[in-house]
Write a protein that holds these residues in place. Structure first.
Motif, PDB file in Angstrom:
ATOM      1  N   TRP A 103       0.400  -1.359   0.002  1.00  0.00           N
ATOM      2  CA  TRP A 103      -0.698   0.042   0.434  1.00  0.00           C
ATOM      3  C   TRP A 103       0.722   0.969   0.046  1.00  0.00           C
ATOM      4  O   TRP A 103       1.509   1.449   0.589  1.00  0.00           O
ATOM      5  N   THR A 104       1.333   1.483  -1.238  1.00  0.00           N
ATOM      6  CA  THR A 104       2.213   2.889  -1.811  1.00  0.00           C
ATOM      7  C   THR A 104       1.762   4.318  -0.651  1.00  0.00           C
ATOM      8  O   THR A 104       0.187   3.937  -0.967  1.00  0.00           O
ATOM      9  N   PRO A 105       2.773   4.627  -0.921  1.00  0.00           N
ATOM     10  CA  PRO A 105       2.470   6.414   0.096  1.00  0.00           C
ATOM     11  C   PRO A 105       1.311   6.947  -1.491  1.00  0.00           C
ATOM     12  O   PRO A 105       0.627   7.662  -0.861  1.00  0.00           O
ATOM     13  N   GLU A 106       1.453   6.737  -2.688  1.00  0.00           N
ATOM     14  CA  GLU A 106       0.692   7.131  -3.331  1.00  0.00           C
ATOM     15  C   GLU A 106      -0.714   6.987  -3.416  1.00  0.00           C
ATOM     16  O   GLU A 106      -1.681   7.696  -3.742  1.00  0.00           O
ATOM     17  N   LEU A 107      -0.811   5.145  -2.984  1.00  0.00           N
ATOM     18  CA  LEU A 107      -1.987   5.091  -2.616  1.00  0.00           C
ATOM     19  C   LEU A 107      -2.951   5.661  -1.556  1.00  0.00           C
ATOM     20  O   LEU A 107      -4.427   5.655  -1.561  1.00  0.00           O
ATOM     21  N   ALA A 108      -1.829   5.501  -0.642  1.00  0.00           N
ATOM     22  CA  ALA A 108      -2.515   6.259   0.381  1.00  0.00           C
ATOM     23  C   ALA A 108      -3.224   7.126   0.621  1.00  0.00           C
ATOM     24  O   ALA A 108      -4.353   8.372   1.076  1.00  0.00           O
ATOM     25  N   GLU A 109      -1.850   8.307  -0.359  1.00  0.00           N
ATOM     26  CA  GLU A 109      -2.484  10.535  -0.657  1.00  0.00           C
ATOM     27  C   GLU A 109      -3.813  10.004  -1.352  1.00  0.00           C
ATOM     28  O   GLU A 109      -5.002  10.889  -0.603  1.00  0.00           O
ATOM     29  N   GLN A 110      -4.126   9.100  -2.166  1.00  0.00           N
ATOM     30  CA  GLN A 110      -5.369   9.111  -3.205  1.00  0.00           C
ATOM     31  C   GLN A 110      -6.748   8.881  -2.187  1.00  0.00           C
ATOM     32  O   GLN A 110      -7.511   9.110  -1.754  1.00  0.00           O
ATOM     33  N   LEU A 111      -6.272   8.021  -1.003  1.00  0.00           N
ATOM     34  CA  LEU A 111      -7.611   7.463  -0.216  1.00  0.00           C
ATOM     35  C   LEU A 111      -7.790   8.542   1.186  1.00  0.00           C
ATOM     36  O   LEU A 111      -8.633   8.592   1.127  1.00  0.00           O
ATOM     37  N   PHE A 112      -6.296   9.165   1.118  1.00  0.00           N
ATOM     38  CA  PHE A 112      -6.966  10.700   2.008  1.00  0.00           C
ATOM     39  C   PHE A 112      -7.834  11.807   1.630  1.00  0.00           C
ATOM     40  O   PHE A 112      -8.543  12.528   2.245  1.00  0.00           O
ATOM     41  N   ASP A 113      -7.694  12.138   0.215  1.00  0.00           N
ATOM     42  CA  ASP A 113      -8.550  12.391  -0.629  1.00  0.00           C
ATOM     43  C   ASP A 113      -9.951  12.460  -0.605  1.00  0.00           C
ATOM     44  O   ASP A 113     -10.574  13.556  -0.862  1.00  0.00           O
ATOM     45  N   PHE A 163      -0.197   9.798  22.007  1.00  0.00           N
ATOM     46  CA  PHE A 163      -0.687   8.166  21.139  1.00  0.00           C
ATOM     47  C   PHE A 163      -1.680   8.470  20.118  1.00  0.00           C
ATOM     48  O   PHE A 163      -2.147   7.752  19.814  1.00  0.00           O
ATOM     49  N   ALA A 164      -2.680   9.401  20.733  1.00  0.00           N
ATOM     50  CA  ALA A 164      -3.398   9.173  19.590  1.00  0.00           C
ATOM     51  C   ALA A 164      -2.741   8.938  18.616  1.00  0.00           C
ATOM     52  O   ALA A 164      -3.239   8.944  17.516  1.00  0.00           O
ATOM     53  N   VAL A 165      -2.790  10.694  17.984  1.00  0.00           N
ATOM     54  CA  VAL A 165      -2.350  11.037  17.435  1.00  0.00           C
ATOM     55  C   VAL A 165      -0.844  10.012  16.688  1.00  0.00           C
ATOM     56  O   VAL A 165      -1.432   9.233  15.436  1.00  0.00           O
ATOM     57  N   ALA A 166      -0.617   8.965  17.235  1.00  0.00           N
ATOM     58  CA  ALA A 166       0.289   7.847  16.985  1.00  0.00           C
ATOM     59  C   ALA A 166      -0.257   6.630  16.248  1.00  0.00           C
ATOM     60  O   ALA A 166       0.018   5.904  15.261  1.00  0.00           O
ATOM     61  N   VAL A 167      -1.140   6.318  17.002  1.00  0.00           N
ATOM     62  CA  VAL A 167      -2.495   4.892  16.627  1.00  0.00           C
ATOM     63  C   VAL A 167      -3.142   5.805  15.559  1.00  0.00           C
ATOM     64  O   VAL A 167      -3.267   5.357  14.219  1.00  0.00           O
ATOM     65  N   THR A 168      -3.649   6.967  15.216  1.00  0.00           N
ATOM     66  CA  THR A 168      -4.635   7.398  14.279  1.00  0.00           C
ATOM     67  C   THR A 168      -3.773   7.276  12.731  1.00  0.00           C
ATOM     68  O   THR A 168      -3.836   7.199  11.780  1.00  0.00           O
ATOM     69  N   SER A 169      -1.868   7.569  13.198  1.00  0.00           N
ATOM     70  CA  SER A 169      -0.999   7.948  11.815  1.00  0.00           C
ATOM     71  C   SER A 169      -0.770   6.308  11.136  1.00  0.00           C
ATOM     72  O   SER A 169      -0.715   6.424  10.466  1.00  0.00           O
ATOM     73  N   PHE A 170      -0.892   5.788  12.237  1.00  0.00           N
ATOM     74  CA  PHE A 170      -0.636   3.842  11.774  1.00  0.00           C
ATOM     75  C   PHE A 170      -1.393   3.949  11.126  1.00  0.00           C
ATOM     76  O   PHE A 170      -1.208   2.278   9.992  1.00  0.00           O
ATOM     77  N   HIS A 171      -2.329   3.506  11.568  1.00  0.00           N
ATOM     78  CA  HIS A 171      -3.916   3.135  10.776  1.00  0.00           C
ATOM     79  C   HIS A 171      -4.000   3.209   9.592  1.00  0.00           C
ATOM     80  O   HIS A 171      -4.697   2.359   8.967  1.00  0.00           O
ATOM     81  N   ALA A 172      -4.563   4.622   9.839  1.00  0.00           N
ATOM     82  CA  ALA A 172      -3.861   5.870   8.379  1.00  0.00           C
ATOM     83  C   ALA A 172      -3.019   5.692   7.663  1.00  0.00           C
ATOM     84  O   ALA A 172      -3.757   5.242   6.646  1.00  0.00           O
ATOM     85  N   ARG A 173      -1.738   5.212   7.750  1.00  0.00           N
ATOM     86  CA  ARG A 173      -1.209   4.819   6.677  1.00  0.00           C
ATOM     87  C   ARG A 173      -0.887   3.369   5.886  1.00  0.00           C
ATOM     88  O   ARG A 173      -1.018   3.123   4.356  1.00  0.00           O
ATOM     89  N   ALA A 174      -1.400   2.295   6.398  1.00  0.00           N
ATOM     90  CA  ALA A 174      -2.364   0.762   6.161  1.00  0.00           C
ATOM     91  C   ALA A 174      -3.003   0.390   6.805  1.00  0.00           C
ATOM     92  O   ALA A 174      -3.495  -0.475   7.436  1.00  0.00           O
ATOM     93  N   ILE A 175      -4.809   1.022   6.395  1.00  0.00           N
ATOM     94  CA  ILE A 175      -6.073   0.649   6.337  1.00  0.00           C
ATOM     95  C   ILE A 175      -6.604  -0.766   6.325  1.00  0.00           C
ATOM     96  O   ILE A 175      -7.038  -0.930   6.687  1.00  0.00           O
ATOM     97  N   PHE A 176      -5.929  -1.091   5.322  1.00  0.00           N
ATOM     98  CA  PHE A 176      -6.184  -2.497   4.760  1.00  0.00           C
ATOM     99  C   PHE A 176      -5.727  -3.283   5.225  1.00  0.00           C
ATOM    100  O   PHE A 176      -5.147  -4.636   5.114  1.00  0.00           O
ATOM    101  N   MET A 177      -4.463  -3.328   5.478  1.00  0.00           N
ATOM    102  CA  MET A 177      -3.171  -4.398   6.649  1.00  0.00           C
ATOM    103  C   MET A 177      -3.377  -4.818   7.445  1.00  0.00           C
ATOM    104  O   MET A 177      -3.073  -5.913   7.733  1.00  0.00           O
ATOM    105  N   THR A 178      -4.426  -4.904   8.319  1.00  0.00           N
ATOM    106  CA  THR A 178      -4.476  -5.056  10.156  1.00  0.00           C
ATOM    107  C   THR A 178      -5.601  -5.502  10.210  1.00  0.00           C
ATOM    108  O   THR A 178      -6.574  -5.355   9.052  1.00  0.00           O
ATOM    109  N   ASP A 179      -6.664  -5.389  11.619  1.00  0.00           N
ATOM    110  CA  ASP A 179      -7.678  -6.547  12.075  1.00  0.00           C
ATOM    111  C   ASP A 179      -8.045  -5.770  12.486  1.00  0.00           C
ATOM    112  O   ASP A 179      -8.031  -4.300  12.086  1.00  0.00           O
TER     113      ASP A 179
END
Length: 406
Positions: free
Chosen positions: A88-98, A142-158
């Motif tokens: 899930w590349t940064p480009e795909l993540a940026e498209q999802l963020f938009d 802690f909220a910023v860290a959890v949000t950042s890691f979750h948004a970076r690979a939202i389809f990679m975890t459970d």
């Protein structure tokens, strides 16, 4: 005939109303005061004192520990999930963020060194948040860290990440560092050093601002705890209602299909062993739906304790049989918000009681073989034995009996 007037009956007095039909003025006044009293009680509940401080601390410790374990577990695979090697590349993540409006600090730079620093900072933040060090600041980090890691690979975890994300944001509003934390320990030591020295008197505006800040903190904390409780109720209620709509849960076969999915079989032999008991599978399916639907309605009575116990067993079963420990742990920690503070204050006393009892058993001297608890009966005149002197009357009577027998 048409001009004749029909004689009208004489007017009768209106029937007197029954005294019970008229509302006494006292009841009307009490009814008018009921709504302001309820509003005042609600306002006192929100502003009087912070509620469930121990439950908030349990949530802080639980979610901080869970996310720390999660990051440590994925440490060898961090590049494939969140780093430069992720599919899930940064480009795909940026498209999802938009489209979604999400954001992540991990995408501020594509330098591998920057990613390693972010990962190390997330580990340290999770540990400090769990320990309760400067909780006001570390809760936001802690909220910023959890949000950042979750948004970076939202389809990679459970799905467990979703609940941890919500709780991390809600815990920012709470005073989750007032119990079982390094902050609470620091405050206790500061008060112990102060001793009996009187506090300096503050001026009127300063004291007013201080009281207003304390009230605002209390209100925000209580609202945050109510939001957390409502979120858990909504989660259980919606999950139960969605299950009712499906034919597999109504037929009692949903767990059969879940146990036969290869993706959720950490121990296939155990899954097949449990799947052999069809009646047990059906009973567990029906009980699961019943508990989830009934959960929001049993929170204000004693029935919530057996329901929480059953849900604990259900989540442990999900963690073991389906290999979802993060999701199960997040749900178990979320259920802790419904336990009162007296339950958490009873746990240390129970631990101390059990520890003291274990120490007492450890220091009991072992008895020699063949000894009994009955004291030894010494012979008259034997060394080390003591005889109690008999009264004078009994001694004279014994002498007379001996003389008669002789």
């Amino acid at each position: 005939m048409g001009t004749e007037q029909i004689p009208q009956p004489p007017p009768t007095a209106a029937a007197p109303q029954h005294p019970s039909a008229q509302e006494p003025p006292e009841e009307g006044a009490a009814r008018r005061r009921r709504l302001p009293d309820r509003v005042g009680a609600l306002w006192t509940l929100l502003t009087g004192r912070p509620v469930s401080l121990y439950a908030a601390s349990a949530l802080r410790i639980g979610y901080g520990l869970l996310y720390l374990i999660f990051l440590l577990r994925e440490l060898p695979h961090r590049h494939e999930i969140w780093g430069p090697g992720s599919p899930w590349t940064p480009e795909l993540a940026e498209q999802l963020f938009d489209r979604t409006g999400w954001s992540s600090v991990l995408l501020l730079s594509d330098d591998p060194v920057y990613f390693e620093l972010c990962y190390a900072a997330a580990l340290v933040t999770s540990a400090l948040f769990m320990l309760g060090w400067r909780t006001r600041v570390t809760s936001v980090l802690f909220a910023v860290a959890v949000t950042s890691f979750h948004a970076r690979a939202i389809f990679m975890t459970d799905g467990g990440d979703n609940l941890i994300l919500l709780m991390a944001v809600y815990l920012v509003l709470t005073a989750c560092g007032r119990r079982w934390s390094l902050d609470a320990r620091r405050i206790r030591r500061k008060e112990a050093r102060a001793g009996g020295t009187p506090r300096p008197t503050r001026r009127f505006p300063s004291q007013q601002f201080r009281d207003a800040g304390h009230t605002l903190t209390t209100v925000v904390h209580n609202c945050g705890m109510f939001i957390i409780a409502a979120q858990v109720c909504f989660l259980y209620g919606s999950a139960g209602l969605y299950k009712v709509q499906g034919p597999t849960w109504g037929g009692g076969t949903a767990l059969h299909y879940a146990l036969n999915l290869e993706l959720f079989q950490p121990w296939p032999a155990l899954s097949h062993l449990v799947d052999d008991y069809a009646i047990l599978i059906a009973i567990v399916s029906y009980v699961t739906v019943l508990l989830q639907v009934a959960f929001p309605f049993v929170l204000f009575g004693r029935l919530k304790y057996p329901v929480l116990t059953a849900l604990l067993g259900m989540h442990i079963g999900i963690a073991v049989l389906m290999g979802l420990p993060l999701f199960s742990g997040a749900m178990i920690v979320a259920d802790a918000v419904f336990l009162p503070d007296r339950f958490y204050t009873f746990l240390p006393r129970l631990w101390r009681r059990a520890t003291n009892r274990a120490r007492g058993w450890r220091h009991v001297p072992a008895r020699a073989a063949g000894t009994t608890s009955v004291p030894s009966q010494g012979r008259p005149g034997a060394p080390g034995t003591k005889r109690r002197a008999a009264p004078a009357g009994q001694t004279a009577r014994a002498t007379e009996l001996a003389a008669e027998q002789s």
